[in-house]
Design an enzyme around this catalytic site. Sequence first.
Site, short mmCIF file in Angstrom:
data_model
loop_
_atom_site.label_atom_id
_atom_site.label_comp_id
_atom_site.label_asym_id
_atom_site.label_seq_id
_atom_site.Cartn_x
_atom_site.Cartn_y
_atom_site.Cartn_z
N THR A 11 0.90 -1.18 0.03
CA THR A 11 -0.11 -0.12 0.12
C THR A 11 0.85 1.09 0.19
OG1 THR A 11 -1.55 -1.24 1.33
CG2 THR A 11 -2.07 1.03 1.10
N GLY A 15 -0.33 1.41 -4.94
CA GLY A 15 -1.20 0.62 -4.36
C GLY A 15 -2.39 1.32 -3.50
N ASN A 107 6.05 -1.36 -13.07
CA ASN A 107 6.92 -1.05 -14.25
C ASN A 107 7.78 -1.98 -14.68
OD1 ASN A 107 5.81 1.58 -15.18
ND2 ASN A 107 6.72 2.65 -13.47
N LYS A 194 5.53 1.82 -22.78
CA LYS A 194 5.45 2.61 -21.46
C LYS A 194 7.05 2.92 -21.35
CE LYS A 194 4.02 4.15 -17.59
NZ LYS A 194 3.97 3.62 -16.15
#
Length: 312
Positions: A11, A15, A107, A194
Amino acid sequence: MSKNTYAILGTGALGGYYGGLLAKAGFDTHFLLRSDYEHVRDHGMTVESIRGDFTLSADQVQAYGDPADLPACDVAVVCLKTTQNEQLPELLANCVKPDGVVLVLQNGLHPETDAAALVGEDRVLGGLCFLCSNKIGPGHIQHLDYGHIHMGVYQPEAANSLAARHFPGVVEDFNAAGIETINVDDLRLSRWKKLVWNIPYNGLSVVLNQTTDVMMADPGTRRRIEALMHEVQAAALAVDGKVIEDAFIQKMLDYTAKMEPYKTSMMLDYEAGRAMEIEAIVGDPCQAAKAAGQAIPHIEEVYSGLRKAAND
Ligand SMILES: NC(=O)C1=CN([C@@H]2O[C@H](COP(=O)(O)OP(=O)(O)OC[C@H]3O[C@@H](n4cnc5c(N)ncnc54)[C@H](OP(=O)(O)O)[C@@H]3O)[C@@H](O)[C@H]2O)C=CC1
Ligand SMILES: CC(C)(CO)C(=O)C(=O)O
């Protein structure tokens, strides 16, 4: 609204933002935390966002400090840094139902491989997050810009896989939570696209110690950025036969010019003395390009600059 349950593994900046939106929208969301577990358990979470600030009280956040306590969910969302993926065997051990899936929002060229090795390729989804978010304190997320996700299945050829069956529902849930999520057919192409952004900007932000606006303002650096982007384009073709149009490169340059001055996550990690995602973002594509016989001198230069910075 679907009945999907979500486990947010990590988190942090990403997140906390996406998980926070899912919980705020009423999805049954379970947050795995580490350093700020007690704070969030006792005080909840705050998201400061350009789209509107919100808080989740302690009662509204289902917080866990131990992965063994997480319930088995329909979707486990990997929001760790890729440098923390060695923890995945422990983190994924309990939190996915036998017919559940793992959504990897990290990523890199192929951050899904670690989760896929644990749960099977047919149970993995990936997402490219176009997000500028930072964690600025315990349970405190600052969302600065953008936020949309390009999401796809890791194994697109398996039309009836668990991932393929879960995919529409997950996309629907994210959109219902206010996270603009676009369905992509070719996750691998999206990952290369990306990297057209991440390799130059994440890499040079550390090598040059500059934010995006400073890089874009300098003509020499801008030329270097364009050269890096063209090498990623060539690598995508050589490695996977994926075609990235020149117009896409121009779009990324325009996108960054319009972006709020941004310190990339790699630069923030460098400044804080944390591990940088060098291998996932730059090393893996370098290795793949070299194996395919594609020359990528600018990317290699950035890669060695990053490795030097990491070892200094
Ligand atoms: N931030 C952004 O805007 C974007 C990020 N991404 C990608 O998303 C991924 C996540 O990045 P980001 O959110 O910025 O990173 P953060 O470092 O902010 O978040 C990762 C979180 O995982 C937590 N964590 C690590 N190990 C454990 C564990 N064992 N148990 C519980 N929690 C754990 C960390 O806890 P602790 O707080 O204790 O360190 C941290 O809060 C990366 O791959 C990044 O490249 C992609 C696009 C944009
Ligand atoms: C390109 C950016 C900064 C915002 O879209 C991002 O998604 C990232 O840091 O990976």
